[in-house]
Motif scaffolding. Structure first.
Motif, short mmCIF file in Angstrom:
data_model
loop_
_atom_site.label_atom_id
_atom_site.label_comp_id
_atom_site.label_asym_id
_atom_site.label_seq_id
_atom_site.Cartn_x
_atom_site.Cartn_y
_atom_site.Cartn_z
N LEU A 1 35.43 77.78 50.93
CA LEU A 1 36.02 77.34 49.66
C LEU A 1 36.87 76.09 49.86
O LEU A 1 36.87 75.19 49.00
CB LEU A 1 36.87 78.46 49.06
CG LEU A 1 36.10 79.70 48.61
CD1 LEU A 1 37.06 80.78 48.12
CD2 LEU A 1 35.07 79.37 47.55
N LEU A 2 37.57 76.02 50.98
CA LEU A 2 38.38 74.84 51.27
C LEU A 2 37.50 73.60 51.45
O LEU A 2 37.81 72.53 50.91
CB LEU A 2 39.24 75.08 52.52
CG LEU A 2 40.19 73.95 52.88
CD1 LEU A 2 41.22 73.73 51.77
CD2 LEU A 2 40.90 74.28 54.19
N PHE B 1 34.84 68.46 46.21
CA PHE B 1 35.18 68.15 44.82
C PHE B 1 36.23 67.05 44.75
O PHE B 1 36.26 66.28 43.79
CB PHE B 1 35.65 69.40 44.07
CG PHE B 1 34.52 70.18 43.45
CD1 PHE B 1 33.92 69.75 42.29
CD2 PHE B 1 34.08 71.35 44.04
CE1 PHE B 1 32.88 70.46 41.71
CE2 PHE B 1 33.05 72.08 43.47
CZ PHE B 1 32.44 71.64 42.31
N GLU B 2 37.08 66.96 45.77
CA GLU B 2 38.03 65.85 45.81
C GLU B 2 37.29 64.52 45.92
O GLU B 2 37.66 63.53 45.27
CB GLU B 2 39.02 66.01 46.97
CG GLU B 2 40.08 64.94 46.96
CD GLU B 2 41.08 65.04 48.10
OE1 GLU B 2 41.99 64.20 48.12
OE2 GLU B 2 40.93 65.91 48.98
N LEU C 1 38.06 65.12 35.42
CA LEU C 1 38.88 66.30 35.11
C LEU C 1 38.27 67.59 35.65
O LEU C 1 38.98 68.44 36.20
CB LEU C 1 39.11 66.40 33.60
CG LEU C 1 39.97 65.29 32.99
CD1 LEU C 1 39.96 65.39 31.47
CD2 LEU C 1 41.39 65.34 33.54
N ALA C 2 36.95 67.73 35.53
CA ALA C 2 36.28 68.91 36.06
C ALA C 2 36.41 68.97 37.58
O ALA C 2 36.69 70.04 38.15
CB ALA C 2 34.81 68.92 35.64
N SER D 1 38.64 71.25 42.44
CA SER D 1 39.21 70.96 43.75
C SER D 1 40.54 71.69 43.94
O SER D 1 40.77 72.34 44.96
CB SER D 1 39.39 69.45 43.90
OG SER D 1 39.87 69.13 45.18
N MET D 2 41.41 71.58 42.96
CA MET D 2 42.73 72.21 43.07
C MET D 2 42.62 73.74 43.05
O MET D 2 43.34 74.42 43.79
CB MET D 2 43.63 71.76 41.92
CG MET D 2 43.97 70.30 41.95
SD MET D 2 45.04 69.95 43.35
CE MET D 2 45.12 68.19 43.23
N THR D 3 41.72 74.26 42.23
CA THR D 3 41.53 75.71 42.18
C THR D 3 41.04 76.24 43.52
O THR D 3 41.56 77.25 44.03
CB THR D 3 40.53 76.08 41.06
OG1 THR D 3 41.07 75.66 39.81
CG2 THR D 3 40.25 77.57 41.03
N LEU D 4 40.07 75.56 44.11
CA LEU D 4 39.54 76.01 45.40
C LEU D 4 40.59 75.87 46.51
O LEU D 4 40.67 76.74 47.38
CB LEU D 4 38.27 75.24 45.74
CG LEU D 4 37.08 75.57 44.82
CD1 LEU D 4 35.96 74.55 45.02
CD2 LEU D 4 36.59 76.98 45.04
N LEU D 5 41.39 74.81 46.47
CA LEU D 5 42.49 74.68 47.43
C LEU D 5 43.46 75.84 47.29
O LEU D 5 43.87 76.44 48.28
CB LEU D 5 43.21 73.34 47.24
CG LEU D 5 44.50 73.15 48.05
CD1 LEU D 5 44.24 73.20 49.55
CD2 LEU D 5 45.18 71.84 47.65
#
Length: 105
Positions: A5-6, A12-13, A36-37, A42-46
């Motif tokens: 996931l990371l 995604f970044e 935005l997506a 990216s932030m959710t997976l982080l």
């Protein structure tokens, strides 16, 4: 699973930094929506990965993947310079990411 996931979050970044090149002051709707997506994913997976991986390690690896990927995208698709020094520095970033993964336990 957290490491996968990371890595995906880091990719995604790369997506959001690439979209950022085309948002034109956030006036280009398709690129802005892609940005935005990608940021959201990216932030959710982080955040999910950081539940299992130490936050400092997760953030450094996430940022490293994003930076590394963005440099590579720039060189391949946007004509940024490909020099021996840049290649050596990319390999150094990869070594640091691998070292952080190995030291996280």
């Amino acid at each position: 699973m957290a490491w996968a996931l990371l890595i995906l979050g880091g990719l995604f970044e790369v997506g959001f930094t690439t979209c950022l090149r085309f948002v034109a002051g956030f006036r280009s709707l398709p690129w802005t929506l892609g940005f935005l997506a990608s940021v959201g994913m990216s932030m959710t997976l982080l955040e999910i990965a950081a539940r299992s991986i130490p936050m400092g390690t997760a953030y450094a690896i996430w940022g490293g993947i994003g930076a590394l990927g963005t440099v590579i995208v720039g060189m391949i698709w946007f004509g940024e310079p490909v020099t021996p020094l840049r290649i050596a520095l990319i390999l150094a970033v990869v070594a640091c990411i691998a070292g952080l993964k190995l030291s996280a336990g």
